[in-house]
Design an enzyme around this catalytic site. Structure first.
Site, PDB file in Angstrom:
ATOM      1  N   ALA B 330      41.339 -54.258 -31.914  1.00 12.72           N
ATOM      2  CA  ALA B 330      40.163 -54.164 -31.281  1.00 12.72           C
ATOM      3  C   ALA B 330      39.890 -52.642 -30.723  1.00 12.72           C
ATOM      4  CB  ALA B 330      40.074 -55.221 -30.324  1.00 12.72           C
ATOM      5  N   SER B 331      39.070 -52.575 -29.600  1.00 13.33           N
ATOM      6  CA  SER B 331      38.497 -51.311 -29.145  1.00 13.33           C
ATOM      7  C   SER B 331      39.706 -50.534 -28.629  1.00 13.33           C
ATOM      8  CB  SER B 331      37.813 -51.522 -28.109  1.00 13.33           C
ATOM      9  OG  SER B 331      36.493 -52.387 -28.461  1.00 13.33           O
ATOM     10  N   THR B 332      41.348 -50.890 -28.574  1.00  9.11           N
ATOM     11  CA  THR B 332      42.324 -49.980 -28.085  1.00  9.11           C
ATOM     12  C   THR B 332      42.515 -48.784 -28.959  1.00  9.11           C
ATOM     13  OG1 THR B 332      43.839 -51.511 -29.199  1.00  9.11           O
ATOM     14  CG2 THR B 332      43.304 -51.957 -26.946  1.00  9.11           C
TER      15      THR B 332
END
Lengths: 372, 625
Positions: B330-332
């Site tokens: 995801a956005s990590t």
């Protein structure tokens, strides 16, 4: 020194009680060795030594008593012994007690008795008595009769079954006939007959366990944990003793109990392991000393019966030694023959020393006989 | 008999005959003695060596002696795995005449339960008759006492004391330290293949999981030998020679047990995992997967019931989520993607994208949405990372293309094994054209790239890989292989191993590192940042990136089960971070399954752990390292 005394009219104490000093000396030395080896083989059990000492003392007593009886008396009693012996052997086969898979014992109510022991002496006595009645060498007829006298008890004992004893008894009788001058034709003929008889023995007379022993003897490694175990462990014990041996009480095969029947039939393996080939040669020298002394006694005797009996007793003693050593070292099949004067055990020791008693009687009482 | 018979005998002739025969007899005696002696000579002289060897073979047995297994310490010298004496009741089947009777007698005396009996019977079948089989694994003091009194009734049965592994922190370290258990057939086969069989001749247990398995060679040590003299029944008479075993190495881990316990406490009953790395060395400071289980169960042979419970639990406690759990990052991963974009010069620090809330491509029917329905308006790269703008990264990934993304992210370690000293690791998946062709036999579509741009789609990674990628960022490309082991103890003090460097990431303009790291600073420290709330009022300065994954996936070997998935439908909450911002000492990765948004669920966990690690100076009970 003893010999000088023998030739003079002065008699030593030993001669007075009809004991042959040389023989006694040899026998006592062997007994001493025996006690030491039993001490080692029995795991330093002092009770075992005590029991053996009592047996030895009793056997020596029997020997001394037997030595007091003049040889003429034995000659006269030969036939009685023999007949009683045969009767008891038949009785054993009919009503005998079974022990260790064989029917060898006669229960007399107060004691158990092994009639084959009597025959060890009765057979040579009987054959010597029979054959010495005629001019020597014996004629064929007499030889044949003598063989019959030997074969009957031999077969009766083999039937019990007790192969070792029947073998010893057969030899004791045959030695008498041989010393009496068995013709060489018959000697070789006899050897041929025995060879021919072997298959008959195998198929009709031998028990399964006896056949197994023979097969094991021929190749013990086929069953190293079963029937071959005894002989393999025995050979390991003897072989690992080397020239000098592992030392008294140091034999690992015996001390760690890898060797079976250590203080009885296989005591020679214990001795060989702990004392090595040098020890064995010393031991054989002792045995040979007794045998030569026995043969000297027999040759010096004038009277034919005594001569033959003394020779037979001596040579049978050698057969004991040879068969025992041969079987534990793997050149003969394992038949239950103890090492004379060394193995732990009673009955055969008494018979053996009774035989030496007769030998001593013959040795010390010849003058009396000649006078007769 | 008539006396006249004697008189007619020729005494001289008879005497001569007898003398001749006696001499012949003596000759035969000599020949036989010669045969006897030559045979004895053959046995005792010719074949002496042979028989001496066999005699020694009879009496001398060589018994292997197991080395003591090395202990495991944490970085501060706290004992994590130790060896404790355990008494077990063992039966040697060969020595027991009537096994059934002995068993029933033992049953009445000691109260052997069915479970023990079942285990015993199973082992009985697989072992050689002369090898001991244990009936009761852990005897109580009372059982030991009762048996000792009655020992003489039970030939072939004995109480054996041996050292067994004990993990005092139980479920706190299971997935990390692992456990040892009885050597099984498969282990034996492997040992035979590697030629290690002899070294394990006396060893009962072998590392099955975690550090215990990975560092088995160090921990096991070298077998010793005892040469004993035995009698014909196998009883030991005395010891002839003793070559002591060399104990295994006492190893030191990078783990800080207090931090690890803090992590466990922070996760509480949440399904997920946390990895804490030291970016300076690659050392694993803490690694915890929740739920966990007690490794001591396996040391003494876990029961079928207990094992089935662990195996079939829907929470999958047996899996090490930190290294085996494969989640969409995801956005990590936005900071790393931004770095590649900057370096490939498809964007600059200043270039902007207008976020209207949706994103469309020419000739593609699908519309991609931002997580913020109304859009963020004009955003540059820093802004996009801080607020986790999806549209900016859809556009970035479109410009980069899948090939650049794949190659670039592979340098950060995605789709690769990290090289951590654990066998329980998955490599995740960094998708590429080639991968899709091979895996799905389909061409790569442009739409696939757009999903990858926000760390979703075919992209999966483990929490450890995420932590490692952050470590690469804070180290500006010069990274280390994560290591649990730190060193080992010797008589002359501790030996600390050098760090293992991984292939550095080289970029054209090193200033780009600063842009990305500054954006991560913004996530935590600027009011619009996604983790601003979670990290308000910390006395240290940290940085990080949140992530909220819309897919449910935990482990590669989990079966797809529609009913269960329906129940587990919430988003995964992710957070990666590091602190202090200047000169970072730790990198952290948090992944919570079905917990919701990363900023509100995963970030607070990271904060709790950082708060513990960087205690306020006035709190004397947490002395800083």
């Amino acid at each position: 020194m003893l010999r000088n005394n023998l030739n003079s009219n002065k008699q030593t104490t030993l001669q007075k009680i009809h004991i042959d000093g040389w023989l006694l000396c040899g026998l006592l030395m062997l007994m001493g060795v025996g006690l030491a080896v039993i001490y080692s083989a029995g795991g330093q059990d002092i009770d075992l030594i005590k029991r053996q000492l009592i047996r030895l003392a009793f056997a020596i007593l029997v020997m001394i008593v037997v030595a007091q009886i003049p040889p003429l008396a034995y000659r006269r009693l030969s036939i009685h012994f023999y007949v009683i012996g045969i009767a008891m052997l038949v009785a054993v086969l009919v009503v005998g007690t079974i022990g260790k898979g064989a029917q060898r014992w006669l229960d007399l109510g107060f004691m158990r008795f092994q009639p084959s022991e009597i025959m060890k002496l009765a057979v040579p006595m009987m054959v010597a008595w029979y054959i010495s009645r005629f001019n020597l060498p014996p004629r064929f007829r007499h030889t044949f009769m003598a063989f019959v006298l030997v074969i009957v008890p031999t077969l009766l004992i083999a039937k019990q079954p007790d192969l070792g004893t029947s073998l010893l008894i057969a030899s004791s009788g045959i030695f008498v006939i041989f010393l009496a001058g068995l013709s060489w034709k018959l000697v070789f003929g006899f050897i041929s007959v025995v060879s021919a008889f072997a298959p008959v023995m195998w198929f009709f007379l031998m028990q399964d366990y006896q056949k197994q022993r023979v097969l094991t003897f021929l190749n013990p490694e086929t069953d190293p944990l079963g029937s071959g175990y005894h002989i393999i462990q025995s050979q390991i014990a003897i072989g690992s003793g080397g020239l000098q041996g592992k030392g008294f009480l140091q034999g690992t095969q015996s001390q760690l109990e890898f060797l079976p029947e250590r203080h009885t039939d296989f005591i020679f393996s214990v001795f060989s392991e702990e004392f090595g080939l040098f020890g064995i040669l010393a031991l054989l020298t002792l045995y040979l000393f007794i045998i030569i002394r026995g043969m000297i006694i027999s040759m010096r005797t004038q009277e034919a019966y005594s001569k033959l009996l003394a020779g037979s007793i001596t040579l049978t003693f050698f057969v004991y030694v040879f068969v025992n050593m041969g079987m534990v070292s793997g050149i003969l099949p394992v038949v239950g023959v103890p090492l004379p004067l060394i193995s732990y055990g009673g009955t055969s020791m008494v018979t053996l020393l009774a035989g030496f008693g007769i030998l001593m009687a013959i040795s010390t009482q010849k003058r009396l006989m000649l006078r007769e | 008999m008539p006396p006249n018979r004697i008189t007619i005998k020729d005494h001289t002739a008879e005497a001569n005959l007898f003398a001749r025969r006696s001499i012949i007899a003596l000759v035969i005696v000599s020949v036989l003695l010669g045969i006897l002696i030559s045979n004895l000579y053959y046995l005792q002289v010719t074949r002496f060596n042979d028989y001496q060897t066999r005699s020694n073979g009879n009496r001398i047995k060589v018994l292997p002696v197991a080395p003591n297994r090395g202990l495991i310490y944490d970085r501060n010298g706290v004992l994590l795995a130790e060896n404790r004496p355990i008494f077990s009741l063992e039966l040697i089947p060969e020595q027991i005449d009537d096994l059934d009777e002995t068993l029933s007698k033992l049953k009445t005396l000691l109260g052997v339960n069915e479970q023990n009996l079942e285990h015993f019977n199973r082992e009985l079948k697989s072992k050689r008759r002369f090898k001991p089989v244990s009936l009761i694994n852990r005897m109580t003091q009372e059982q030991v006492a009762k048996f000792s009194v009655n020992q003489h009734h039970f030939i072939g049965v004995s109480v054996e004391a041996r050292l067994k592994r004990f993990y005092r922190y139980a479920d706190a370290l299971t997935h990390l330290v692992g456990y040892v258990a009885k050597i099984n057939k498969r282990d034996l086969q492997k040992l035979a293949e590697s030629g290690e069989e002899a070294n394990y001749a006396a060893t009962y247990d072998i590392g099955k999981q975690g550090v215990e398995k990975y560092h088995e060679k160090r921990l096991h040590g070298q077998v010793g030998y005892q040469e004993v003299e035995v009698n014909s029944r196998g009883r030991i008479i005395r010891t002839l020679k003793f070559e002591p075993p060399i104990p295994g190495q006492d190893i030191i881990l990078n783990i800080d047990i207090n931090l690890q316990l803090k992590v466990q406490e922070a996760l509480a009953d949440k399904r997920g995992s946390v990895v804490v790395l030291d970016p300076k060395s690659g050392g694993v400071l803490a690694l915890f997967s929740n739920p966990s289980y007690d490794p001591n169960l396996f040391v003494h042979g876990i029961s079928n019931k207990e094992y089935n419970y662990l195996l079939n639990s829907k929470d999958k406690p047996l899996i090490n989520r930190a290294t085996q759990g494969q989640y969409p990052p995801a956005s990590t991963v936005k900071p790393a993607l931004a770095l590649i974009g900057l370096d490939e010069e498809v964007i600059t620090e200043a270039s902007r994208v207008f976020d209207s809330g949706t994103y469309k491509l020419k000739n593609v029917a699908h519309t991609w949405r931002d997580w913020y329905r109304w859009g963020h308006g004009w955003v540059n790269v820093t802004h996009a990372i801080e607020i986790s703008c999806d549209i900016f990264f859809y556009d970035l990934s479109y410009r980069l293309g899948i090939d650049s993304i794949s190659d670039g992210m592979a340098k950060f370690g995605f789709g690769e094994y990290t090289g951590i000293d654990l066998y329980e690791e998955s490599d995740g998946n960094m998708p590429s054209r080639g991968w899709k062709r091979a895996r799905h036999n389909q061409p790569w579509y442009i739409g696939d790239t757009i999903s990858v741009g926000i760390g979703q789609g075919y992209w999966t990674s483990t929490p450890l890989q995420l932590a490692l990628s952050v470590s690469a960022l804070v180290n500006r490309g010069k990274n280390h292989v994560p290591q649990i082991i730190r060193g080992h103890k010797t008589n002359n003090g501790d030996v600390i191993y050098p760090t293992k460097d991984s292939m550095p990431i080289i970029i054209k303009n090193n200033k780009n590192w600063d842009v990305v790291l500054d954006a991560m600073y913004g996530v935590v420290n600027r009011p619009r940042g996604g983790a601003y709330k979670a990290f308000r009022n910390t006395h240290y300065v940290s940085a990080g990136k949140t992530g909220t994954a819309q897919l449910v996936a935990i482990a590669e070997d989990e079966k797809y089960d529609a009913e269960k998935i329906a129940a587990h439908h919430r988003d995964n909450a992710m957070y990666v971070g590091f602190a202090p911002y200047e000169n970072p000492e730790l990198v952290i990765s948090v992944a919570l399954e079905n917990a919701g948004g990363g900023g509100s669920n995963a970030a607070p966990i990271a904060r709790q752990i950082m708060d513990y690690y960087f205690p306020k100076p006035e709190e004397p009970e947490h002395v800083a390292k």
